[in-house]
Motif scaffolding. Structure first.
Motif, PDB file in Angstrom:
ATOM      1  N   LYS A  22      -8.136  -1.405  -0.673  1.00 26.71           N
ATOM      2  CA  LYS A  22      -8.078  -0.579  -1.887  1.00 26.71           C
ATOM      3  C   LYS A  22      -9.419  -0.572  -2.608  1.00 26.71           C
ATOM      4  CE  LYS A  22      -4.374  -2.808  -3.309  1.00 26.71           C
ATOM      5  NZ  LYS A  22      -3.197  -3.254  -4.100  1.00 26.71           N
TER       6      LYS A  22
ATOM      7  N   LEU B  15       0.835  -1.197   0.000  1.00 22.92           N
ATOM      8  CA  LEU B  15       0.000   0.000   0.000  1.00 22.92           C
ATOM      9  C   LEU B  15       0.870   1.246   0.000  1.00 22.92           C
ATOM     10  CD1 LEU B  15      -2.732  -0.913   2.663  1.00 22.92           C
ATOM     11  CD2 LEU B  15      -2.922  -1.067   0.167  1.00 22.92           C
TER      12      LEU B  15
ATOM     13  N   ASP C 273      -2.697   5.404   0.820  1.00 25.87           N
ATOM     14  CA  ASP C 273      -3.580   4.282   1.157  1.00 25.87           C
ATOM     15  C   ASP C 273      -3.616   4.076   2.669  1.00 25.87           C
ATOM     16  OD1 ASP C 273      -4.272   3.548  -1.470  1.00 25.87           O
ATOM     17  OD2 ASP C 273      -2.513   2.245  -1.677  1.00 25.87           O
TER      18      ASP C 273
END
Length: 384
Positions: free
Chosen positions: A279, A45, A49
């Motif tokens: 995500k 990530l 994120d």
């Protein structure tokens, strides 16, 4: 909301967020809980994120945040993530090998508001510590312990205990006292991932375990309030399973380096269960509405003997990952339970552990955690 969620009622919030920032690690520990195929997972990530995950988790009710890995200090954005977690009101904890904690980074993390550091050692001696981690890190860890004390954090030391170091538990306690630790966790290895792969060499005998617990209790009496010593017994020597992670999807939310959201840090091994990615979905949707998190909530999923067991509310059937590894069925009773039809698998492993080292033959060599071994093991069944 899915049918399985509605049948068990609305769960409480994800109080404990474990942010596994990376699987990268300079150590190669033979008992690592990272998945054995970690080298084949997707990209990590991004900073943005993780910042979003922190905000969403806090909004969903998370109050504690642990930054782990791999080695979380390998992320250059760790200080930024700690700063945001502190701003949001999390109690923050860094779980580290100590590699990468320079004086400059320690100062920056203190300024960022980091509340707590847990420092791992593999043993009390340079020789065994460095062998078990396959690195020369013992002196560095001692230096890191001094940095932790210098910056005013509670000194929390962790040492994973197993057959290769359990006979030296007194020396481990002495090291913790020497370093000024306020807390020492003597966590007997639980047999998942790399520890499961190396179980034959790592599972201690009953005599070793009883002697180690006796030594730990003697030090508790001798040291009093100078240090708090926690001794965690391996599941294989219990007759009833633990309430794993305080219940599936009940308290703990793990987010892996590639964004997979899990109810515990080893759950991605379970075949046939789809776990969402941060995500693609919000933390709130993942926690309350995803099929993966609702899969083993409540009691309706249980088979006998768990379904009819009067103790089911106490242990919730035990660990789903352990059931999958040892019984081949994630919905089975945890085989460490003496009521499990597969309990003989655990009894056999325990019986093998009673054989003295001098009489043991054909013990498989230790497999150290590293990307090469991870890629070789990827996709192989029965090795998790």
């Amino acid at each position: 909301m899915s049918a399985s969620a509605s049948s068990v009622g609305q769960p409480g919030p994800p109080l404990w967020l474990l942010a596994e920032l990376t699987y990268r690690c300079p150590l190669h520990c033979v008992f690592c809980y990272n998945p054995v195929d970690y080298a084949t997972t997707g990209p990590e990530l991004t900073t943005s994120d993780w910042l979003r995950v922190l905000r969403e988790a806090r909004a969903a009710g998370s109050v504690q945040c642990g930054f782990s890995g791999g080695e979380p200090l390998m992320r250059e954005d760790l200080e930024e993530l700690v700063t945001e977690a502190h701003r949001l009101g999390f109690y923050t904890n860094l779980l580290t090998s100590g590699v990468g904690l320079t004086k400059e980074r320690a100062t920056a993390l203190k300024r960022a508001g980091l509340d707590h550091i847990q420092l791992s050692f593999q043993d009390s001696t340079r020789e065994l510590n460095d062998f078990l981690s396959h690195t020369k890190t013992f002196d560095l860890k001692r230096h890191t312990a001094a940095l932790i004390k210098m910056h005013g954090w509670p000194m929390v030391m962790n040492c994973v205990i197993h057959r290769l170091n359990i006979d030296y538990i007194g020396q481990v306690i002495e090291l913790a006292v020497e370093l000024g630790a306020e807390y020492l966790e003597l966590a007997n290895s639980q047999y998942y991932s790399w520890a499961q792969l190396n179980r034959e060499a790592l599972l201690p005998s009953r005599e070793q375990l009883e002697r180690a617990e006796r030594v730990a209790n003697e030090y508790r009496q001798k040291l009093g309030d100078r240090i708090r010593i926690f001794f965690v017994v391996p599941d294989y020597y219990e007759t009833r399973p633990k309430k794993c992670m305080n219940g599936w999807g009940n308290v703990f939310l793990t987010v892996t380096p590639d964004g997979r959201a899990l109810p515990c840090h080893t759950a991605r091994m379970l075949k046939g269960i789809t776990f969402p990615n941060v995500k693609d979905e919000s933390v709130s949707d993942i926690w309350y509405r995803s099929a993966g998190f609702n899969h083993f909530r409540g009691f309706e999923w249980m088979k006998d003997p768990c379904r009819s067991c009067p103790e089911k509310e106490k242990d919730l059937g035990g660990c789903r990952c352990q059931a999958y590894m040892l019984a081949g069925d994630a919905a089975a009773a945890d085989p460490v339970c003496s009521k499990s039809p597969q309990h003989g698998v655990v009894e056999q492993a325990v019986a093998q552990a009673q054989v003295p080292d001098a009489q043991r033959v054909h013990v498989r060599p230790l497999v150290f955690r590293d990307p090469k071994n991870s890629r070789q093991l990827a996709g192989r069944q029965g090795q998790l």
